[in-house]
Scaffold this motif. Structure first.
Motif, PDB file in Angstrom:
ATOM      1  N   VAL A 280     -22.336 -18.589  -4.947  1.00  8.94           N
ATOM      2  CA  VAL A 280     -22.181 -17.764  -6.136  1.00  8.94           C
ATOM      3  C   VAL A 280     -21.720 -18.639  -7.303  1.00  8.94           C
ATOM      4  CG1 VAL A 280     -21.723 -15.616  -4.896  1.00  8.94           C
ATOM      5  CG2 VAL A 280     -19.827 -17.155  -5.417  1.00  8.94           C
ATOM      6  N   THR A 281     -22.210 -18.315  -8.486  1.00  4.33           N
ATOM      7  CA  THR A 281     -21.843 -19.021  -9.716  1.00  4.33           C
ATOM      8  C   THR A 281     -21.552 -17.979 -10.796  1.00  4.33           C
ATOM      9  OG1 THR A 281     -24.110 -19.131 -10.543  1.00  4.33           O
ATOM     10  CG2 THR A 281     -23.392 -20.911  -9.056  1.00  4.33           C
ATOM     11  N   ASP A 282     -21.231 -18.458 -11.986  1.00  7.55           N
ATOM     12  CA  ASP A 282     -21.007 -17.526 -13.089  1.00  7.55           C
ATOM     13  C   ASP A 282     -22.271 -16.763 -13.463  1.00  7.55           C
ATOM     14  OD1 ASP A 282     -18.401 -18.274 -13.183  1.00  7.55           O
ATOM     15  OD2 ASP A 282     -18.564 -19.550 -14.958  1.00  7.55           O
ATOM     16  N   ALA A 283     -23.442 -17.296 -13.074  1.00  5.50           N
ATOM     17  CA  ALA A 283     -24.701 -16.622 -13.382  1.00  5.50           C
ATOM     18  C   ALA A 283     -25.073 -15.577 -12.337  1.00  5.50           C
ATOM     19  CB  ALA A 283     -25.813 -17.667 -13.502  1.00  5.50           C
ATOM     20  N   THR A 284     -24.306 -15.503 -11.252  1.00  2.00           N
ATOM     21  CA  THR A 284     -24.614 -14.554 -10.176  1.00  2.00           C
ATOM     22  C   THR A 284     -24.451 -13.122 -10.683  1.00  2.00           C
ATOM     23  OG1 THR A 284     -23.937 -16.110  -8.459  1.00  2.00           O
ATOM     24  CG2 THR A 284     -23.937 -13.760  -7.889  1.00  2.00           C
ATOM     25  N   ARG A 285     -25.430 -12.285 -10.379  1.00  4.06           N
ATOM     26  CA  ARG A 285     -25.351 -10.865 -10.727  1.00  4.06           C
ATOM     27  C   ARG A 285     -25.281  -9.982  -9.498  1.00  4.06           C
ATOM     28  NH1 ARG A 285     -23.361  -9.703 -15.019  1.00  4.06           N
ATOM     29  NH2 ARG A 285     -24.410  -7.666 -15.065  1.00  4.06           N
ATOM     30  N   ASN A 286     -25.937 -10.420  -8.429  1.00  6.31           N
ATOM     31  CA  ASN A 286     -25.981  -9.638  -7.199  1.00  6.31           C
ATOM     32  C   ASN A 286     -25.396 -10.463  -6.063  1.00  6.31           C
ATOM     33  OD1 ASN A 286     -27.433  -7.530  -8.563  1.00  6.31           O
ATOM     34  ND2 ASN A 286     -29.268  -8.826  -8.396  1.00  6.31           N
ATOM     35  N   VAL A 287     -24.485  -9.871  -5.296  1.00  4.86           N
ATOM     36  CA  VAL A 287     -23.733 -10.594  -4.273  1.00  4.86           C
ATOM     37  C   VAL A 287     -24.012  -9.988  -2.906  1.00  4.86           C
ATOM     38  CG1 VAL A 287     -21.415 -11.247  -3.505  1.00  4.86           C
ATOM     39  CG2 VAL A 287     -21.907 -11.077  -5.935  1.00  4.86           C
ATOM     40  N   PHE A 288     -24.109 -10.884  -1.909  1.00  7.99           N
ATOM     41  CA  PHE A 288     -24.161 -10.425  -0.517  1.00  7.99           C
ATOM     42  C   PHE A 288     -22.892 -10.911   0.176  1.00  7.99           C
ATOM     43  CE2 PHE A 288     -25.455 -11.217   4.000  1.00  7.99           C
ATOM     44  CZ  PHE A 288     -25.540  -9.885   4.365  1.00  7.99           C
ATOM     45  N   LEU A 289     -22.016  -9.984   0.542  1.00  5.07           N
ATOM     46  CA  LEU A 289     -20.767 -10.305   1.239  1.00  5.07           C
ATOM     47  C   LEU A 289     -21.020 -10.294   2.737  1.00  5.07           C
ATOM     48  CD1 LEU A 289     -18.295  -7.986  -0.707  1.00  5.07           C
ATOM     49  CD2 LEU A 289     -18.559 -10.454  -0.984  1.00  5.07           C
ATOM     50  N   GLU A 290     -20.461 -11.278   3.440  1.00  4.00           N
ATOM     51  CA  GLU A 290     -20.595 -11.281   4.902  1.00  4.00           C
ATOM     52  C   GLU A 290     -19.260 -11.588   5.556  1.00  4.00           C
ATOM     53  OE1 GLU A 290     -20.295 -13.667   7.388  1.00  4.00           O
ATOM     54  OE2 GLU A 290     -20.076 -15.514   6.233  1.00  4.00           O
ATOM     55  N   ALA A 291     -19.056 -10.971   6.715  1.00  5.41           N
ATOM     56  CA  ALA A 291     -17.907 -11.268   7.575  1.00  5.41           C
ATOM     57  C   ALA A 291     -18.398 -11.105   9.006  1.00  5.41           C
ATOM     58  CB  ALA A 291     -16.745 -10.324   7.291  1.00  5.41           C
ATOM     59  N   ALA A 292     -18.182 -12.124   9.822  1.00  8.16           N
ATOM     60  CA  ALA A 292     -18.715 -12.113  11.184  1.00  8.16           C
ATOM     61  C   ALA A 292     -17.631 -12.471  12.183  1.00  8.16           C
ATOM     62  CB  ALA A 292     -19.883 -13.095  11.302  1.00  8.16           C
ATOM     63  N   HIS A 293     -17.896 -12.171  13.444  1.00 12.74           N
ATOM     64  CA  HIS A 293     -17.002 -12.578  14.526  1.00 12.74           C
ATOM     65  C   HIS A 293     -17.680 -13.688  15.311  1.00 12.74           C
ATOM     66  CE1 HIS A 293     -13.911 -12.456  17.547  1.00 12.74           C
ATOM     67  NE2 HIS A 293     -14.819 -12.301  18.490  1.00 12.74           N
ATOM     68  N   TRP A 294     -17.183 -14.917  15.135  1.00 16.38           N
ATOM     69  CA  TRP A 294     -17.669 -16.089  15.852  1.00 16.38           C
ATOM     70  C   TRP A 294     -16.645 -16.392  16.949  1.00 16.38           C
ATOM     71  CZ3 TRP A 294     -22.154 -17.938  13.368  1.00 16.38           C
ATOM     72  CH2 TRP A 294     -22.346 -17.491  12.068  1.00 16.38           C
ATOM     73  N   ILE A 295     -17.080 -16.476  18.189  1.00 16.35           N
ATOM     74  CA  ILE A 295     -16.110 -16.702  19.260  1.00 16.35           C
ATOM     75  C   ILE A 295     -15.619 -18.151  19.202  1.00 16.35           C
ATOM     76  CG2 ILE A 295     -17.213 -14.947  20.702  1.00 16.35           C
ATOM     77  CD1 ILE A 295     -18.314 -17.210  22.442  1.00 16.35           C
ATOM     78  N   PRO A 296     -14.390 -18.423  19.651  1.00 17.11           N
ATOM     79  CA  PRO A 296     -13.821 -19.780  19.506  1.00 17.11           C
ATOM     80  C   PRO A 296     -14.679 -20.882  20.106  1.00 17.11           C
ATOM     81  CG  PRO A 296     -12.090 -18.219  20.063  1.00 17.11           C
ATOM     82  CD  PRO A 296     -13.383 -17.458  20.150  1.00 17.11           C
ATOM     83  N   SER A 297     -15.264 -20.660  21.279  1.00 15.69           N
ATOM     84  CA  SER A 297     -16.020 -21.733  21.928  1.00 15.69           C
ATOM     85  C   SER A 297     -17.264 -22.127  21.138  1.00 15.69           C
ATOM     86  CB  SER A 297     -16.422 -21.312  23.345  1.00 15.69           C
ATOM     87  OG  SER A 297     -17.237 -20.154  23.310  1.00 15.69           O
ATOM     88  N   ALA A 298     -17.728 -21.253  20.240  1.00 14.15           N
ATOM     89  CA  ALA A 298     -18.892 -21.581  19.417  1.00 14.15           C
ATOM     90  C   ALA A 298     -18.528 -22.430  18.220  1.00 14.15           C
ATOM     91  CB  ALA A 298     -19.571 -20.288  18.951  1.00 14.15           C
ATOM     92  N   ILE A 299     -17.233 -22.543  17.918  1.00 13.58           N
ATOM     93  CA  ILE A 299     -16.787 -23.250  16.713  1.00 13.58           C
ATOM     94  C   ILE A 299     -15.956 -24.472  17.057  1.00 13.58           C
ATOM     95  CG2 ILE A 299     -15.552 -22.988  14.534  1.00 13.58           C
ATOM     96  CD1 ILE A 299     -18.058 -21.289  14.763  1.00 13.58           C
ATOM     97  N   ILE A 300     -15.234 -24.443  18.185  1.00 11.18           N
ATOM     98  CA  ILE A 300     -14.303 -25.529  18.523  1.00 11.18           C
ATOM     99  C   ILE A 300     -15.019 -26.888  18.517  1.00 11.18           C
ATOM    100  CG2 ILE A 300     -12.967 -26.524  20.423  1.00 11.18           C
ATOM    101  CD1 ILE A 300     -12.071 -23.717  21.135  1.00 11.18           C
ATOM    102  N   GLY A 301     -14.470 -27.817  17.799  1.00  9.53           N
ATOM    103  CA  GLY A 301     -14.972 -29.193  17.773  1.00  9.53           C
ATOM    104  C   GLY A 301     -16.109 -29.447  16.821  1.00  9.53           C
ATOM    105  N   ARG A 302     -16.752 -28.377  16.333  1.00 10.42           N
ATOM    106  CA  ARG A 302     -17.918 -28.592  15.467  1.00 10.42           C
ATOM    107  C   ARG A 302     -17.506 -29.206  14.130  1.00 10.42           C
ATOM    108  NH1 ARG A 302     -18.551 -26.385  19.867  1.00 10.42           N
ATOM    109  NH2 ARG A 302     -20.363 -25.138  20.469  1.00 10.42           N
ATOM    110  N   SER A 303     -16.405 -28.708  13.545  1.00 16.92           N
ATOM    111  CA  SER A 303     -15.964 -29.256  12.255  1.00 16.92           C
ATOM    112  C   SER A 303     -15.641 -30.732  12.369  1.00 16.92           C
ATOM    113  CB  SER A 303     -14.728 -28.491  11.757  1.00 16.92           C
ATOM    114  OG  SER A 303     -15.034 -27.137  11.521  1.00 16.92           O
ATOM    115  N   ARG A 304     -14.929 -31.113  13.441  1.00 19.36           N
ATOM    116  CA  ARG A 304     -14.529 -32.512  13.591  1.00 19.36           C
ATOM    117  C   ARG A 304     -15.729 -33.428  13.770  1.00 19.36           C
ATOM    118  NH1 ARG A 304     -10.062 -29.967  15.797  1.00 19.36           N
ATOM    119  NH2 ARG A 304     -10.982 -29.712  17.839  1.00 19.36           N
ATOM    120  N   ARG A 305     -16.769 -32.924  14.404  1.00 19.47           N
ATOM    121  CA  ARG A 305     -17.969 -33.743  14.562  1.00 19.47           C
ATOM    122  C   ARG A 305     -18.574 -34.104  13.213  1.00 19.47           C
ATOM    123  NH1 ARG A 305     -22.023 -31.038  18.696  1.00 19.47           N
ATOM    124  NH2 ARG A 305     -23.328 -32.632  17.727  1.00 19.47           N
ATOM    125  N   LEU A 306     -18.378 -33.242  12.231  1.00 18.72           N
ATOM    126  CA  LEU A 306     -18.932 -33.489  10.900  1.00 18.72           C
ATOM    127  C   LEU A 306     -17.889 -34.045   9.949  1.00 18.72           C
ATOM    128  CD1 LEU A 306     -21.034 -30.216  10.479  1.00 18.72           C
ATOM    129  CD2 LEU A 306     -21.852 -32.470  11.175  1.00 18.72           C
TER     130      LEU A 306
END
Length: 809
Positions: A328-354
């Motif tokens: 989103v920027t100052d030019a954004t007029r239409n927004v799509f909001l998202e909130a999800a449930h990601w289980i821990p095992s799907a996320i653990i360690g991924r950030s550190r790899r990058l």
């Protein structure tokens, strides 16, 4: 987790003062690391609007400002801030007030009167920013008390959370614990569903199975993205360690901090087709919000759309960070909001790899309430509509019900509570604590049936509930009881040298004990030529701590290097610790899990700089191999060990200045203990040491072994000494000559010393002269010259036979 004290109090009213609140948080396991008071002593500081600004006639960097404080009488203020300008709203310290310990008085600056001081955030103690005046929203009422307008005084509180308390990564989560501990109640969170006003929606498809069982989203059209973030929201974010960026981004951050549910806002017009949550494809790339481009594999999850034809385009890295193309920027007029449930095992360690660390990833790795996505989208929608306007569409939610975590009921027995804690807690108090923590409690015959809230997935068994009772009731209210029953006292073995004695011995030799990490960097081990058979971590804390150490020396030398870089000229360190190696693959049984790593107790020491402490009586000289060898021999003497040193081929050792260390106590067996010597010049250069380093590292168990002490009578007969000088090949080591001499002399030889080594005139090329002293003594009689001469002949003959040694002429 950092948060605003006032924000927390808005969720859980309590009469406890700031110190009492901090003490309570620490007492219930939410350890307070820092409390930063904000906005104390702001009496006399008001909101002011600069209505005119002109250059000072006598100073280029000063401006003369006319300031409106709401009473119709502009004040003249001389200001040097670079952002001072007409129309700016900023804090003004009135004459008679005090800011930062400075009393504000009317004054003349370069001949121009000034009646107060326009202030920066740093001068007010609100922030570290001193680059200019604190800019307030344009609609801030002139003349209003700054403290009232910004909700001050306040405090920024930072707590240290244990991994099991992921629910406390939010204001609401902390509030439940505070309410239980202070006998209060959490203010209900009234988030009514927002009715749809048009049909705009994004279809959501879940293709990652159990890894993402819930995804909620909503389109909000005709939003004013340029609206400034309200002061109350921006201040709460700042005091929680988050810099306001823009309103749409700040809303998602605000909801995450308050509820604990990470969110993301997409520019709806940059998305096409249905939103798909799926595993990444091997080699797939996505450009992230921080500008970097990440290359992914199937272990990562992405949010994708259908732009670019049938090939779905990844627009966000699931559970970690959004994408650059759809932000989103100052030019954004239409927004799509998202909130999800990601289980821990799907996320653990991924950030550190990058090489990433994000608030969202940090929370999802530890676990987030699976019931929050819909609530978070509704809350964010309401905030956007109230502040930036817009037209909401229907909330879209995709759910895989079979994969969502389910909260079970746990039986809690009052007898079990009393037995585990050692005290009885009143039934009413137990029920109060559990209900205050958000649990459902129903009475049962011998106790209660308790259902934890969905956010407390760390509570699974009866003992978890008992731990909660102990934590909130107060550990200090549980009496200390000395265990009863017979106790077996085990005396330490006399055949083993205690680690305490080893430490004392090295401390007496002027070493300091160090404790280094049990994990090291893989590249560091490559430099040490020690990367074989190492044990990598499946989920390392960082790339620098990715492998379990196979040696103590890499970490110990790193500690030495840190000291040297801080101008420590003479460094002497030792460490007792464990090293880890991969189990022998040849011993693995098919179908049986791999054996645990092999742990070895070791001792190591490093030294650099001068051999002795600085003093006037002796000239300084650098520490060398022989100094370290003397320290090691003194340590071995404590256990009665006899050491032998043989040339070493270790790649990290200096050729000709390092040796393998063996223990030989006069019997046929010998044990290799480890290595001693100077580090290889190439290694010292690779580690950027800048000094020569001598070191040793040994297995501790063989070194600790000692013979059972036995008393023996001293010989009443005088010793006899015979000195011999032998010429031998230059490559013949002294240790080999000494071993042959001891065998030839037998038990009458009490000591053998090397007192001279010579090469030069009188000794042919390729040879050296070694002079040794044989100290002979018998317990039964006085040795005669004939006895000594016979023994010397045996030694000369043996050395000639074994090493081609001859008596120097």
């Amino acid at each position: 987790m950092k948060f605003s004290e006032n924000w927390l109090r808005s969720h859980v009213p309590t009469s406890a003062n700031r110190d009492g609140l901090a003490a309570t948080l620490t007492a219930i396991g939410l350890e307070v690391e820092e409390v930063t008071a904000l906005g104390d002593g702001l009496a006399g500081v008001v909101v002011a609007r600069i209505v005119a600004a002109a250059k000072h006639p006598e100073a280029d960097r000063l401006q003369v400002c006319q300031v409106d404080i709401g009473d119709g009488q502009p004040l003249q203020i001389v200001c040097g801030a670079p952002n001072a300008r007409a129309g700016l709203v900023a804090p003004l310290a009135m004459v008679g007030s005090s800011v930062g310990g400075i009393a504000i008085k009317a004054a003349k600056l370069r001949g121009v009167e000034s009646n107060g001081m326009l202030c920066s955030a740093k001068e007010l103690g609100l922030d570290a920013d001193a680059s200019g005046l604190l800019e307030l929203p344009a609609d801030a009422p002139a003349g209003a008390s700054l403290a009232d307008y910004l909700g001050l005084p306040d405090a920024s509180i930072e707590i240290k959370l244990t991994p099991n308390r992921a629910d406390c990564f939010s204001i609401r989560g902390i509030a439940y614990d505070v309410a239980a501990a202070l006998a209060s109640e959490v203010v209900p969170l009234d988030i009514a569903p927002v009715p749809a006003q048009d049909a705009s929606a994004m279809e959501v498809l879940l293709e990652a199975g159990e890894r993402v069982p819930r995804f909620a989203g909503r389109v909000v059209r005709e939003v004013d993205a340029t609206v400034p973030t309200p002061a109350w929201m921006a201040e709460r974010l700042r005091r929680s360690g988050v810099r306001p960026i823009s309103f749409l981004v700040d809303v998602t951050q605000y909801v995450m901090l308050e509820l604990g549910q990470p969110m993301h806002a997409f520019d709806r017009d940059s998305l096409e087709g249905p939103v798909v949550v799926r595993p990444a494809r091997a080699g797939e790339r996505v450009k992230l919000l921080d500008g970097r481009e990440a290359e992914l594999d199937a272990e990562f999850l992405v949010v994708a759309d259908s732009r670019g034809g049938h090939a779905e385009r990844a627009v966000a890295l699931g559970g970690i960070m959004g994408g650059e193309d759809t932000k989103v920027t100052d030019a954004t007029r239409n927004v799509f909001l998202e909130a999800a449930h990601w289980i821990p095992s799907a996320i653990i360690g991924r950030s550190r790899r990058l090489g990433l660390h994000t608030d969202a990833g940090h929370r999802f790795e530890r676990g987030v309430d699976p019931e929050l996505p819909r609530v978070a989208v509704e809350y964010a929608t309401r905030l956007i509509l109230d502040i930036a306007g817009g037209t909401p569409g229907p909330l879209t939610e995709a759910t895989l019900a079979d994969h969502l975590p389910r909260t079970g009921t746990i039986g809690l027995r009052r007898a079990r509570v009393a037995r585990v804690l050692g005290i009885g807690i009143a039934d009413a108090e137990i029920e109060r604590i559990l209900r205050a923590l958000g649990m459902q409690v129903a009475a049962a015959g011998d106790g209660w049936q308790v259902t934890p809230p969905s956010r407390r997935f760390d509570i699974a068994i009866e003992e978890d509930l008992i731990e909660e009772l102990a934590r909130i009731h107060g550990y200090d209210r549980i009496p200390t009881t000395v265990p009863g029953g017979p106790a077996r006292i085990a005396a330490p073995s006399e055949t083993r040298l205690a680690e305490t004695d080893i430490r004392r011995q090295l401390v007496a030799r002027d070493y300091l004990e160090a404790v280094s990490f049990a994990f090291v960097e893989a590249d560091l081990l490559e430099a040490w030529h020690s990367a074989a058979a190492t044990v990598p971590l499946a989920n390392p804390l960082s790339a620098e701590l990715a492998v379990m150490r196979p040696r103590l020396l890499p970490g110990l030398v790193d500690a030495l290097a840190r000291n040297v870089s801080r101008q420590a000229g003479r460094v002497r360190l030792f460490e007792l610790g464990r090293t880890f190696a991969e189990a022998d693959p040849a011993l693995r049984v098919p179908g049986v899990p791999a054996a645990a790593p092999v742990e070895t107790r070791r001792i190591a020491a490093v030294a650099c700089g001068d051999a002795g402490a600085e003093q006037w009586g002796h000239a300084a000289r650098p520490v060398d191999f022989h100094d370290m060898k003397g320290d090691l021999e003194s340590l071995a003497a404590a256990s009665g060990a006899t050491l032998q040193f043989r040339p070493s081929s270790e790649a990290f050792g200096h050729p000709g200045r390092s040796a393998d260390v063996y223990r030989t106590d006069g019997d046929a067996s010998e044990v290799r203990l480890g290595w001693i010597g100077q580090l290889h010049p190439r290694l010292q250069k690779a580690l950027d040491l800048g000094v020569d380093v001598v070191a040793f590292e040994l297995d501790l168990a063989p070194l600790e072994r000692r013979a059972l002490p036995r008393a023996e009578a001293l010989s009443r007969f005088p010793p006899v000494r015979r000195d011999l000088a032998f010429v031998v090949g230059v490559d013949v080591p002294w240790a080999a000559l000494a071993a042959s001499a001891r065998e030839a002399a037998g038990p009458v030889l009490r000591d053998l010393v090397l007192f001279d080594r010579y090469q030069g005139a009188g000794v042919e090329s390729g040879c050296k002269s070694l002079a040794m002293g044989l100290i002979l003594q018998d317990n039964a009689r006085t040795l005669t010259d004939q006895d000594a001469d016979a023994l010397v002949e045996r030694v000369v003959a043996r050395l000639g036979r074994d090493h081609a040694a001859r008596i120097r002429g």
